[in-house]
Design a protein around this motif. Sequence first.
Motif, short mmCIF file in Angstrom:
data_model
loop_
_atom_site.label_atom_id
_atom_site.label_comp_id
_atom_site.label_asym_id
_atom_site.label_seq_id
_atom_site.Cartn_x
_atom_site.Cartn_y
_atom_site.Cartn_z
N ASP A 1 68.31 -79.31 23.53
CA ASP A 1 68.25 -79.60 24.96
C ASP A 1 67.26 -80.75 25.19
OD1 ASP A 1 68.20 -79.64 27.69
OD2 ASP A 1 67.99 -77.47 27.93
N ALA A 2 67.80 -81.92 25.51
CA ALA A 2 66.94 -83.09 25.71
C ALA A 2 65.96 -82.88 26.86
CB ALA A 2 67.80 -84.33 25.97
N ALA A 3 66.34 -82.08 27.85
CA ALA A 3 65.45 -81.82 28.97
C ALA A 3 64.23 -81.01 28.57
CB ALA A 3 66.21 -81.10 30.09
N ARG A 4 64.28 -80.40 27.40
CA ARG A 4 63.16 -79.58 26.91
C ARG A 4 62.62 -80.18 25.61
NH1 ARG A 4 65.19 -75.00 25.22
NH2 ARG A 4 63.30 -73.78 25.41
N ASP A 5 62.55 -81.50 25.55
CA ASP A 5 62.07 -82.19 24.35
C ASP A 5 62.89 -81.83 23.12
OD1 ASP A 5 60.17 -83.64 25.60
OD2 ASP A 5 58.44 -82.63 24.73
N TYR A 6 64.19 -81.62 23.32
CA TYR A 6 65.13 -81.30 22.23
C TYR A 6 64.80 -79.97 21.56
CZ TYR A 6 66.16 -86.26 22.79
OH TYR A 6 66.47 -87.49 23.31
N SER B 1 72.76 -83.04 21.18
CA SER B 1 71.87 -83.03 22.35
C SER B 1 72.75 -82.91 23.58
CB SER B 1 71.05 -84.32 22.38
OG SER B 1 70.45 -84.48 23.64
N SER C 1 73.16 -80.75 27.56
CA SER C 1 72.45 -80.01 28.60
C SER C 1 72.82 -78.54 28.53
CB SER C 1 72.79 -80.58 29.97
OG SER C 1 74.16 -80.33 30.27
N SER D 1 70.77 -72.14 33.36
CA SER D 1 69.35 -72.47 33.37
C SER D 1 68.91 -72.82 31.95
CB SER D 1 68.53 -71.28 33.88
OG SER D 1 67.15 -71.52 33.68
N PRO D 2 68.26 -73.96 31.76
CA PRO D 2 67.80 -74.31 30.42
C PRO D 2 66.60 -73.51 29.95
CG PRO D 2 67.04 -75.93 32.00
CD PRO D 2 67.92 -74.99 32.76
N ALA E 1 60.55 -75.20 30.20
CA ALA E 1 60.27 -76.33 29.31
C ALA E 1 58.79 -76.35 28.95
CB ALA E 1 60.65 -77.65 29.99
N PRO F 1 57.05 -79.10 27.16
CA PRO F 1 56.98 -80.40 26.50
C PRO F 1 55.59 -80.70 25.98
CG PRO F 1 56.95 -80.69 28.87
CD PRO F 1 57.16 -79.22 28.63
#
Length: 720
Positions: A298-303, A327, A329, A406-407, A410, A412
Amino acid sequence: MATLVLTVVGGLVGGPIGAAVGALAGQQIDRNVLFAPKGRQGPRLTELALQTSSYGTPIAHVFGTMRIGGCVIWSTDLIESRATSRSGKGQPSVTNYSYSASFAVALSGRAISGVGRIWADGKLLRGSAGDFKTSTGFRLHLGGEDQAVDPLIASAEGGLAPAHRGIAYAVFEHLQLADFGNRIPSLTFEVIGDAAPVPAGAIAAAVSGGLVRGDVALTLPGFAAYGDARGVLELLGAASGAWFVPEGRTIVLRDGTSANDTLDDAGLGAGDLPGLRGVRTLGAIEAVPQTVTIAHYDAARDYQRGLQRARRPGAGHRAAEIELPASVSADMAKTIAERELARGEAGRERRTLAMGWDALGVLPGACVRIAGTPGVYRVARWSFEQSVLRLECVRLAGATAPARASPGRALPAPDILTGRTILHAFEIPPLDDTVLSAPRLIVAAAGTAPGWRQAALLYSLDDGARWLTAGATAGVATVGVLAGRPGAASANVIDLINQIEINLAHAGMALNGADDVALDAGANIALLGEELIQFGDATQISQSRWRLSRLLRGRRGTEAAIGLQQAGDRFILIEADAALAIELPLTSIGTTVRFLASGIGDAAGPIGATAAVRGGSVLPLAPVHLWVDAQASGDLLIRWVRRSRAGWRWIDGAETPLAEENEAYRVTLRTASGIGRTVETALPELLLAASERAAIVSIEVRQAGLHGESPASAIALPAM
């Protein structure tokens, strides 16, 4: 008559590519690429996340933007460095050891366009702005077929050094290892294979060497093709909901539910094969996974690794998981899971049709409709026997609406810019009652951004002819510049009139107020130009602008600098953990010392500063409270009060300590023309005879100390 059977098998990451290759009767397809014996299959997320250094480790082919671990392909032994520093004359030397390493890490088996962030042991080593958080040399080789040998590897390996053409790799030169336990850290890289998201079909074509063409809608922001081609292709098929179709001398990866033909088997040779007309079967629900889980980056969570799950109601306990080295979402991963579950449920329904010669053009993989039956079917099996074409068709799922997911939270790694070094060096009296025997300079340093931590420091006593190491700067100082010119004030009372506005170096710096007790104990002392001040109140005006009030001016004997500042002059909050003291030889009084600082943000070159050594740290203070007492005889008795660099506090009932070998003063008597003569006295007073009084218009008093004289205090004499 001979029998011909062609098959395209569908399923959840089963073996569709092998079946498609088998369906290409008489065609020349490289089975070593697409139909090799099953051994190592597609990529696993854990393999991509960890840095390796083993021979035979596959190197991922990166498409789009992905975070991968890479493989160490070359390294040196740890390099030990030592630096000896001495804080001052007569002080013991201190030897500091540091360790670094130089190494290369392979990133992609195909050319890339760049590298973004780099993580070391989970913390950012290189930020999104390209700034490194730890000192290192860094070079990136993009993997072109014409790339040259890296100069560092060539210097170490000589003529045997490979250029690694076709492989993208990064070289770290003297990466400082203090932050990583003096070992090479585990690195992961944000590798930019392509500047934009890549269609799944383009990835399939690339990994198959052009043997597979893609005709699917799925586009992936990032994908790492890792492992054998067959495993990668089957994974792409599962992720896109597509299947493999033989077409000419190639294989096509196809999705979609648009049908070109509508089939009706009524009366077309079915009488020769009884029981084949419109046969419908429905598989057991237990054969369909009850849950499908997609593991992804998940790129939104630093991968970070993410999991999205789709679940169906009803019987069964089977669970399926797809490790997608992509990668994507959370929404896209959830949609893929829902679509895969819908494919399984729809695929339970199968229909067998018996067709005539005119349907020979309906090949395996084609999408068709069946007369009188809703929905679209995929031809999974095609056989021709006794002049009857037999088609086995699998029901296709309808379009799946995009899912929302929902991811998760995060976490990061902080990406704080380092900025360039800000360096100040200055001489002030000690802030305690220490009596120095040699001049001492204070070095305070900070950065233009909050990520700055330290810089290596050198200084020169001979205008740069020879440089001495001072180790590293101390903690991060709070520094800025004066926004406007402050007003004049007395050093003897609290300044409640003037306010001083300061622009700090960046918004991450802050100031705090202090009550009278804290001020009396020495809190909030700062250097403003050449004046030492203390402030009781600090009010933030904007992100980096502060207003100081309730001031104590001219502290520690710097009253001569009150009101002389200009806008842009330095402001330095003096704190023990952010001030590095450097003691100098007595011979340095009257000279200028040069400094050079180099931090990890100073790639453009070291930062310089100078400090004039006037002796303010070792010389006596100027006497105060000069007054004239006219005698009846006409003589003048001039008196003053001495101050001591060992007795800053006003203690009632106790005499201020001398802090010099003996008490002595040099008094200069000046005439109207400026010409003067000097008189020495051991007492804080001087009797000026009436006969001399007419010629003398002013008097200057200096206290003589072991290392020189204090600044002068002057008084004008009254006219006769």
